[in-house]
Design an enzyme around this catalytic site. Sequence first.
Site, short mmCIF file in Angstrom:
data_model
loop_
_atom_site.label_atom_id
_atom_site.label_comp_id
_atom_site.label_asym_id
_atom_site.label_seq_id
_atom_site.Cartn_x
_atom_site.Cartn_y
_atom_site.Cartn_z
N GLY A 72 47.59 35.65 47.33
CA GLY A 72 46.12 35.58 47.21
C GLY A 72 45.58 35.68 45.67
O GLY A 72 46.38 35.60 44.88
N GLN A 92 27.53 41.22 40.60
CA GLN A 92 28.93 40.97 40.93
C GLN A 92 29.36 39.82 41.00
O GLN A 92 28.61 38.74 41.54
CB GLN A 92 29.38 41.97 41.83
CG GLN A 92 29.13 43.49 41.67
CD GLN A 92 29.85 44.25 42.71
OE1 GLN A 92 29.26 45.47 43.19
NE2 GLN A 92 30.82 44.16 43.28
N THR A 129 38.43 41.06 37.81
CA THR A 129 40.07 40.81 38.76
C THR A 129 41.05 41.21 37.50
O THR A 129 42.30 41.27 38.02
CB THR A 129 40.35 39.30 38.95
OG1 THR A 129 39.85 38.53 37.51
CG2 THR A 129 39.26 38.94 40.08
N ARG A 188 25.47 40.03 44.79
CA ARG A 188 26.45 39.07 44.48
C ARG A 188 25.71 37.91 43.49
O ARG A 188 24.64 37.33 44.04
CB ARG A 188 27.24 38.30 45.60
CG ARG A 188 28.34 37.42 45.32
CD ARG A 188 29.60 37.91 44.89
NE ARG A 188 30.43 38.70 45.85
CZ ARG A 188 31.17 39.76 45.83
NH1 ARG A 188 31.39 40.08 44.57
NH2 ARG A 188 31.78 40.38 46.83
N VAL A 192 44.26 38.43 43.93
CA VAL A 192 44.70 39.62 43.21
C VAL A 192 46.23 39.38 42.84
O VAL A 192 46.62 39.71 41.69
CB VAL A 192 44.30 40.66 43.82
CG1 VAL A 192 44.91 41.87 43.20
CG2 VAL A 192 42.64 40.73 44.07
N SER A 224 54.07 32.48 54.83
CA SER A 224 54.67 32.16 53.65
C SER A 224 55.97 32.56 53.52
O SER A 224 56.86 31.68 52.60
CB SER A 224 53.92 32.62 52.49
OG SER A 224 52.57 32.31 52.48
N SER A 249 34.59 36.12 42.30
CA SER A 249 36.06 36.26 42.46
C SER A 249 36.29 37.76 42.99
O SER A 249 37.31 38.06 43.68
CB SER A 249 36.55 36.67 40.87
OG SER A 249 36.36 37.23 40.17
N CYS A 274 36.52 47.58 42.18
CA CYS A 274 35.99 46.98 40.89
C CYS A 274 34.77 47.14 40.37
O CYS A 274 34.46 47.22 39.24
CB CYS A 274 36.36 45.30 40.83
SG CYS A 274 35.46 44.85 42.55
N HIS A 314 31.72 41.75 36.41
CA HIS A 314 30.87 42.60 36.93
C HIS A 314 29.86 43.17 35.94
O HIS A 314 30.60 43.97 35.28
CB HIS A 314 31.41 43.61 38.02
CG HIS A 314 32.08 43.23 39.11
ND1 HIS A 314 31.95 41.74 39.53
CD2 HIS A 314 32.84 43.84 40.01
CE1 HIS A 314 32.57 41.66 40.56
NE2 HIS A 314 33.18 42.84 41.15
#
Lengths: 361, 361, 361, 361
Positions: free
Chosen positions: B13, B185, B339, B245, B15, B40, B188, B157, B252
Amino acid sequence: MSKIKVGVIGATGMVGQNYLRLLSNHPWFEVAYLAASPRSAGKSFSEAVAGRWLMSTPIPEQYKDLVVGDAGNIKEELGKCSIIFSAVNMEKEKIKELELAYAGEGFAVVSNNSAHRHTADVPMLVPEVNHEHTDIIPDQRRHYGWDTGLLAVKPNCSVQSYVTPIHALKEAGYNVDKMIVTTLQAVSGAGYPGPSSYDLLDNVVPYIGGEEEKSELEPQKIFGKIEEGRFIHDDSIKISAHCNRVPVIDGHTACVSIRFQDKKPEINEIIQIWEGFKSLPQRLELPSAPEHPIIVRHEADRPQPRRDRDMDKAMAVSVGRLRECNVFDYRFVGLSHNTVRGAAGGAILMAELLTAEEYIK
Amino acid sequence: MSKIKVGVIGATGMVGQNYLRLLSNHPWFEVAYLAASPRSAGKSFSEAVAGRWLMSTPIPEQYKDLVVGDAGNIKEELGKCSIIFSAVNMEKEKIKELELAYAGEGFAVVSNNSAHRHTADVPMLVPEVNHEHTDIIPDQRRHYGWDTGLLAVKPNCSVQSYVTPIHALKEAGYNVDKMIVTTLQAVSGAGYPGPSSYDLLDNVVPYIGGEEEKSELEPQKIFGKIEEGRFIHDDSIKISAHCNRVPVIDGHTACVSIRFQDKKPEINEIIQIWEGFKSLPQRLELPSAPEHPIIVRHEADRPQPRRDRDMDKAMAVSVGRLRECNVFDYRFVGLSHNTVRGAAGGAILMAELLTAEEYIK
Amino acid sequence: MSKIKVGVIGATGMVGQNYLRLLSNHPWFEVAYLAASPRSAGKSFSEAVAGRWLMSTPIPEQYKDLVVGDAGNIKEELGKCSIIFSAVNMEKEKIKELELAYAGEGFAVVSNNSAHRHTADVPMLVPEVNHEHTDIIPDQRRHYGWDTGLLAVKPNCSVQSYVTPIHALKEAGYNVDKMIVTTLQAVSGAGYPGPSSYDLLDNVVPYIGGEEEKSELEPQKIFGKIEEGRFIHDDSIKISAHCNRVPVIDGHTACVSIRFQDKKPEINEIIQIWEGFKSLPQRLELPSAPEHPIIVRHEADRPQPRRDRDMDKAMAVSVGRLRECNVFDYRFVGLSHNTVRGAAGGAILMAELLTAEEYIK
Amino acid sequence: MSKIKVGVIGATGMVGQNYLRLLSNHPWFEVAYLAASPRSAGKSFSEAVAGRWLMSTPIPEQYKDLVVGDAGNIKEELGKCSIIFSAVNMEKEKIKELELAYAGEGFAVVSNNSAHRHTADVPMLVPEVNHEHTDIIPDQRRHYGWDTGLLAVKPNCSVQSYVTPIHALKEAGYNVDKMIVTTLQAVSGAGYPGPSSYDLLDNVVPYIGGEEEKSELEPQKIFGKIEEGRFIHDDSIKISAHCNRVPVIDGHTACVSIRFQDKKPEINEIIQIWEGFKSLPQRLELPSAPEHPIIVRHEADRPQPRRDRDMDKAMAVSVGRLRECNVFDYRFVGLSHNTVRGAAGGAILMAELLTAEEYIK
């Protein structure tokens, strides 16, 4: 009834173009005169805006061949129109003089500029909120010795997303005394060309010069009273504003936290007040008045600028996300179209009000 | 010294990929194990992320041929690593169980998930702010009967842009008791794919599910105290958050108004406090610690996400526009990279702190 | 070896700032002199760019206190540096004179400007493509009577995404004779402030003044030959360009259809040629040379500007989507970073080449 | 005359919503039936689209309480309407069956889907271009044994920006035989949610699955002929397409280079042909027909999606930048509104044509 003739000065800029677009089929007003800077004077309007017509509808046919006058040369205009919509872009002191000079020649001057917003006997109008401020016009005329002339201005585009909802609550007996607002403002609010793409792609700019001061001070005059021929600010409401520029074309969003002075309504009551709110422009059925000045959105994620800015001829304020605030009483999101409700459309509504009240004939 | 072996679960993913990018040259840690969903599992990492590597640097060579494990199958991982960075994306209850199970097997679990943020004996760490919260680990181990295992989480975050500046003021003796914050924000923050282009081009969305609650509550735990083996929230600070957003990739932004409980500093003093602020991660010279946890911008229009998010390895918080507030005491703008500082980078810094403090060996 | 001293003229603009950023840790070059317009002259660099530093890394410390010179006043610079990187922004004829004057004073002038691109004995270099064009320098020096001075220019940023792949094929014996290219160009290519947000949000602009002509003509000089001390264009390749401005910060994308003059390679062979392509800058291990000048992407949807522009120090050209064309032989997508590979980075690589070849000492 | 009743299947998706918006005041048609997936069936339309109404005008009142049917259950619909606008989103084979089944029950099916675009006796219509292709309907009815039923489809949105200008030239005797086109396509073309913000902010994606093939092949059918009850493609025109997704909400832009088969017109003649072009929809004065199917822009930098997509009810194709091509004969830029002209609006115009020609009663 024949239409009232109007002139637009500063006709080639973004606000001027919005005036022309909105006035192109107006039931009461007819554009008879256009003026701009000396550089444009003498050209046909199509030539003067060549390659700079910014609207997403074509230049209305009736303007294409109008010869653009020099906004600084008032005499040219005499006899051609009764109302002057002012969207000129000059330095502040020059605008002050020019607008007074136009009024002195008998024109009803309705202005988008900030120059006269704090002149003591000039009303700053949001017609649904402080229509009674037109009562100052007789004083104004007496003071300046004007006969048919008058001067009225509209407030900054950033305040439109919250003054009407706050006013509706005041009118119902609930007075807000503290308010913290963060605005997310569209780029069209800066005129053209405005902020660079390099500054706003994948970015926001947390600063707009002069905007926070206007957002905090202007509502105090709008909510104020006339005493002895001048406006007295209502300083019982304290506003703190954070103004941001965001990559949005049109539509200013405001995130608002409010505290009431004493008693406070329930959430349901606020919604009822907002949904039921109508004011003089609605009662007079002014052509540009939105049917519902405040539209309450019930979805979790609205209002949003691209989806809600055009509601009710782009003249309504959309509000949503009304909920309790951990620090004050309530919070909500307000949104209005900055170049229509917040600029040309709002000014046309003012002119309609002044006409209905027979200050303009 | 040989490097400590770490595993990343939820490695495919957004992160997870940030973890891999940031850990690819880490001086203390070495990625020895990757896991993701059963879909996966068994594939090489390159196959598993095929066409979905979202970073703007290539997949580091060392990961390409690692075989991805099944995050749900802990036994696979035994003996391969000491630290598990958790960025799995499952339903909350499953994550709670899974993270406890990993800790039960002896792993030091450092998590980005919100699942355990309010578990009473799990520390939620911003290493510069509440590093002393690692003191709970002996209690935690006793409570669960863990030997080498531990569980620590990072906060949301959205809080990173303001908790450090507020903490620096508290540490200097100035306690904020009320705060209204509006966040702008980046996309991502929602993971991949996150919000649709159709929703965010020429638009902002004034709502992020669950985000306001996290932004208001998590700081109370971060500023809290340990009593009898559990965290007691600091409810002397009341926060009200409006979360939006905006069309920004990373970073952010927070527009913050603050009121002090009793005494308040001068503006110059605040700037001195922020510019001088250093904390344990700086004193320990942890590899991911920014040299200056708080960078004060003096320009009128900063910080801005695209220009400031990458400052000091994208681990610093940039603040600016400190000025008086008409309603509270002061206002400012804070910004952090969501992130990095707000996700993978912040978690790696936590692991470095736990290692320096010898909770991880 | 002590570093070669260089000067940057036009240091406060976007290209100038990119030079400073890229040169701040250069192993061979050291910035010893900065100049800009008379308005900036005499100020420290920090003052001169105040609020206009556009990079997303801070101003490198070493430049902050350098006093900015007047780019028009060459005498100031004498003795301070050997190389002048020219990124001045003036009218074309003035730049032509100024750059010749600098070379006349003994400086090696490496320019980003288009002014001298079609001067018959000035090489327009893409070091991986036409490094042998530096052979003209002795002729150039003879012609102008220069001793150590020289003048070399880089081509327009728009051509970088396709000239290297086309050259690699030519070198392998496959000559392209017709090519239709559509570019999707980033806003940084227009300098700062460049296009307005109002023009590019939710929009593309299918026109960039002068860009198509440059995109069509410059490759003919780059692929040309030196005869009797002047460049003869290669007009065996006909290019037609459609240039568009798109809302992207950095990175020009090109959609290219090509026809071969006679024999044509298979797709696999093209990929082999591109992946194996190395040239003199790689053999000389020039500090700014990308390891792989052409990176072939095998995903269906790459290259993309945000994801691929920074590959290999932002100096590689990324290509992908190689497939047959219904009208010509093949089509592909090329991408390069316009302000690095296509501007300051490309020019620094030219200076490195000229240094390695001992034209600069 | 009472209005013809129509149904929209796939009514809750983006194309379906556009149908409803455009049909809300249609002079000939009245929406009497809505259907969607089984998940929505049985709900009122407002409930079914709750929070997913994507238009920037409110849900028209007349639809709010309509009960949504199950698109898969044709019997429900019998007797409720004559025309079915199909915008369902299922796998291709299912759509093929479903649309035939609807036609088999006597409905005139007008479809946006690609499923039947290459069925030999199904016309793919751009009413201004190949209106004579409706002549196949008697054959179609004979072949399938339908009485009142029929099936007609619209082509892909990407071809609308160039087939009409090319057709106008063909009609004037100038046949294009080679054409290279690069499209810059809006995100709404991908439906909702469509591409992620993370993929398109500060980015373009040079690939849209299946789009290039459609853009190349569909015009050959549109320009084709009916022979023995089936369409024969016109393969005298070879098209090569590069399709890109760009961060634009609505409006597909095409950069086109064309070569003529034999004789070629002068630039002025092309402009005259385009400006004078009218076709059957204009002669029949169909309600959705643009007055001018092709609008020629004379500014250097037009057409642009945000400024030109809405021209003439968003049903016109805007063209501009006509100039010579170095490789072929000419180049130009074309633009059309992909969700109106290229989807729901184009399909409504088809239904109007079929009604005017009395295939629908």
